[in-house]
Design a protein around this motif. Structure first.
Motif, short mmCIF file in Angstrom:
data_model
loop_
_atom_site.label_atom_id
_atom_site.label_comp_id
_atom_site.label_asym_id
_atom_site.label_seq_id
_atom_site.Cartn_x
_atom_site.Cartn_y
_atom_site.Cartn_z
N PHE A 170 -30.13 83.67 13.75
CA PHE A 170 -29.18 82.84 14.64
C PHE A 170 -29.14 83.46 16.18
CE2 PHE A 170 -25.67 80.71 16.95
CZ PHE A 170 -26.06 79.40 16.68
N LYS A 171 -29.44 82.77 17.14
CA LYS A 171 -29.23 83.34 18.33
C LYS A 171 -28.13 82.46 19.37
CE LYS A 171 -33.56 83.65 20.02
NZ LYS A 171 -34.83 84.19 20.83
N CYS A 175 -15.35 82.03 12.86
CA CYS A 175 -15.79 82.12 14.16
C CYS A 175 -16.88 80.86 14.13
CB CYS A 175 -16.69 83.29 14.07
SG CYS A 175 -15.69 84.87 13.96
N SER A 176 -16.92 80.33 15.35
CA SER A 176 -17.77 79.37 15.82
C SER A 176 -18.84 79.54 16.82
CB SER A 176 -16.98 78.23 16.32
OG SER A 176 -17.90 76.97 16.37
N PHE A 177 -20.06 79.48 16.75
CA PHE A 177 -21.25 80.10 17.46
C PHE A 177 -21.97 78.78 18.21
CE2 PHE A 177 -20.19 83.40 14.51
CZ PHE A 177 -20.23 84.54 15.33
N THR A 178 -22.54 78.73 19.31
CA THR A 178 -23.34 78.04 19.82
C THR A 178 -24.47 78.45 20.19
OG1 THR A 178 -21.47 76.71 20.78
CG2 THR A 178 -23.50 76.20 21.72
N GLU A 179 -25.53 77.73 19.82
CA GLU A 179 -26.93 78.09 20.07
C GLU A 179 -27.14 78.54 21.37
OE1 GLU A 179 -31.45 76.56 18.31
OE2 GLU A 179 -29.98 75.07 18.99
N SER A 180 -28.02 79.43 21.66
CA SER A 180 -28.39 79.73 23.20
C SER A 180 -29.92 79.92 23.21
CB SER A 180 -27.71 81.02 23.95
OG SER A 180 -28.13 81.11 25.05
N ILE A 181 -30.90 79.12 23.77
CA ILE A 181 -32.32 79.46 23.83
C ILE A 181 -32.54 79.82 25.34
CG2 ILE A 181 -34.55 78.28 23.68
CD1 ILE A 181 -33.34 76.51 21.32
N GLU A 182 -33.47 80.91 25.48
CA GLU A 182 -33.74 81.23 26.80
C GLU A 182 -34.60 80.38 27.53
OE1 GLU A 182 -36.27 83.81 24.00
OE2 GLU A 182 -34.25 82.82 23.98
N ASP A 183 -34.64 80.05 28.77
CA ASP A 183 -35.14 78.78 29.54
C ASP A 183 -36.58 78.70 29.24
OD1 ASP A 183 -32.63 78.09 30.53
OD2 ASP A 183 -32.86 79.29 32.49
N ASP A 184 -37.31 79.93 29.47
CA ASP A 184 -38.68 79.87 29.34
C ASP A 184 -39.07 79.18 27.75
OD1 ASP A 184 -38.97 81.02 31.66
OD2 ASP A 184 -39.58 82.92 31.06
N LYS A 201 -27.61 68.13 21.46
CA LYS A 201 -26.79 69.14 21.80
C LYS A 201 -27.06 70.74 21.20
CE LYS A 201 -23.03 66.36 22.73
NZ LYS A 201 -21.42 65.90 22.38
N PRO A 202 -26.71 71.68 21.73
CA PRO A 202 -27.22 72.96 21.05
C PRO A 202 -26.43 73.08 19.56
CG PRO A 202 -26.26 73.33 23.46
CD PRO A 202 -25.97 71.83 23.02
N GLN A 203 -27.03 73.51 18.88
CA GLN A 203 -26.81 74.06 17.47
C GLN A 203 -25.48 74.58 17.17
OE1 GLN A 203 -29.52 76.03 15.03
NE2 GLN A 203 -28.49 76.02 13.13
N LYS A 204 -24.63 74.21 16.30
CA LYS A 204 -23.23 74.86 16.08
C LYS A 204 -23.48 75.59 14.94
CE LYS A 204 -21.00 73.13 19.60
NZ LYS A 204 -20.31 73.73 20.84
N PHE A 205 -22.88 76.80 14.63
CA PHE A 205 -23.10 77.65 13.49
C PHE A 205 -21.72 78.22 13.32
CE2 PHE A 205 -23.79 81.82 11.62
CZ PHE A 205 -24.70 81.53 10.41
N THR A 206 -21.10 78.12 12.01
CA THR A 206 -19.78 78.59 11.66
C THR A 206 -19.97 79.34 10.35
OG1 THR A 206 -19.14 76.47 10.54
CG2 THR A 206 -18.50 76.70 13.15
N PHE A 207 -19.08 80.40 10.17
CA PHE A 207 -18.70 81.08 9.24
C PHE A 207 -17.74 82.10 9.44
CE2 PHE A 207 -21.81 84.02 11.15
CZ PHE A 207 -21.05 85.08 10.95
N ASP A 208 -17.02 82.77 8.21
CA ASP A 208 -15.82 83.58 8.28
C ASP A 208 -16.29 84.90 8.07
OD1 ASP A 208 -14.64 81.20 8.52
OD2 ASP A 208 -13.82 81.24 6.58
N PHE A 209 -15.55 85.96 8.96
CA PHE A 209 -15.64 87.26 8.64
C PHE A 209 -14.00 87.77 7.87
CE2 PHE A 209 -18.50 87.46 12.20
CZ PHE A 209 -19.42 88.00 11.95
N LEU A 210 -14.52 88.57 7.01
CA LEU A 210 -13.27 89.12 6.18
C LEU A 210 -12.77 90.50 6.64
CD1 LEU A 210 -11.25 89.12 3.86
CD2 LEU A 210 -12.72 90.13 2.44
#
Length: 238
Positions: free
Chosen positions: A135-136, A162-171, A66-75
């Motif tokens: 991280f993209k 915040c929770s981010f999900t990895e997105s890799i371009e198709d090529d 599954k796509p990588q998940k990335f989480t951290f906090d902004f103050l």
């Protein structure tokens, strides 16, 4: 939760319009007021656990990564404790200026990162930069916790989880998934029973690149290669 208040290198987020990350969105990047002390990367693998009737256990069959998940906090802070920044103008730090309100800081954050774009009918794609981190992906969840208030109930400190999900371009994804693609660097151990021109032909679908491969590996020649030599086959130039 958060790290050094005076660190010169701030974590920042750049918004992009396209999935290939070639077209930057108009406006400025978003810089964190304070760098996080930690962030979390989550890798998840999916297996098929379908179990036949009458069986006591099952051999798991790999399905996908599954796509990588990335989480951290902004103050976000307007208490006046943080003296070195206004997120609306990160390069200017006036110790006598009134802190930008938390509401304004969050609106700036939403405009640069969350805002839905009518022309593309979707939020931005995001690049997160900090030190060696790149991280993209996309923002898929945000929870804002308001923590400190004035006597009239105005929030003066908040944390955006915040929770981010990895997105890799198709090529790029297709090249990474295709282990025989000439668009990624291959590594092979020369056994002595092979020929470098044939190895080159298997990887690049033509054997005319073997002289360039020999040069890339700094070989004295391509006819006598010591068995056990590690050979690298670089990406083709397009």
């Amino acid at each position: 939760m958060f790290g050094d208040l005076t660190s010169a290198e701030k974590l920042y987020v750049e918004p992009y319009i396209d999935a290939a990350f070639t077209r930057k969105a108009p406006g400025d990047k978003f810089s964190a007021l304070i760098n996080p002390a930690t962030y979390t990367c989550k890798y998840e693998f999916e297996y098929d656990d379908t179990q036949a009737g009458g069986k006591s256990s099952v051999q798991l069959k790999f399905n996908k990564i599954k796509p990588q998940k990335f989480t951290f906090d902004f103050l976000f802070d307007s208490t006046g404790v943080v003296k070195n920044a206004s997120v609306l103008n990160i390069s200017v730090a006036n110790p006598f200026a009134k802190p930008v309100s938390v509401a304004e800081q969050i609106e700036d954050f939403k405009k640069k990162i969350i805002e839905f774009k009518g022309t593309t009918h979707r939020p931005y794609y995001l690049k997160i930069h900090w030190g060696t981190l790149l991280f993209k992906g996309v923002l898929n969840q945000i929870d804002i916790e308001y923590k400190v208030f004035t006597t009239d109930g105005t929030p003066i400190r908040a944390v955006a989880k915040c929770s981010f999900t990895e997105s890799i371009e198709d090529d790029l994804r297709e090249a990474l998934e295709n282990k025989q693609s000439p668009d990624i660097t291959h590594e092979r151990i020369f056994t002595g029973a092979e020929r470098i021109d044939r190895m080159t032909g298997q990887i690049y679908a033509r054997d005319t690149c073997y002289i360039a491969v020999a040069s890339f590996n700094e070989l004295d020649g391509f006819r006598k290669i010591t068995p056990g030599t590690k050979l690298y086959f670089p990406p083709l130039e397009k």
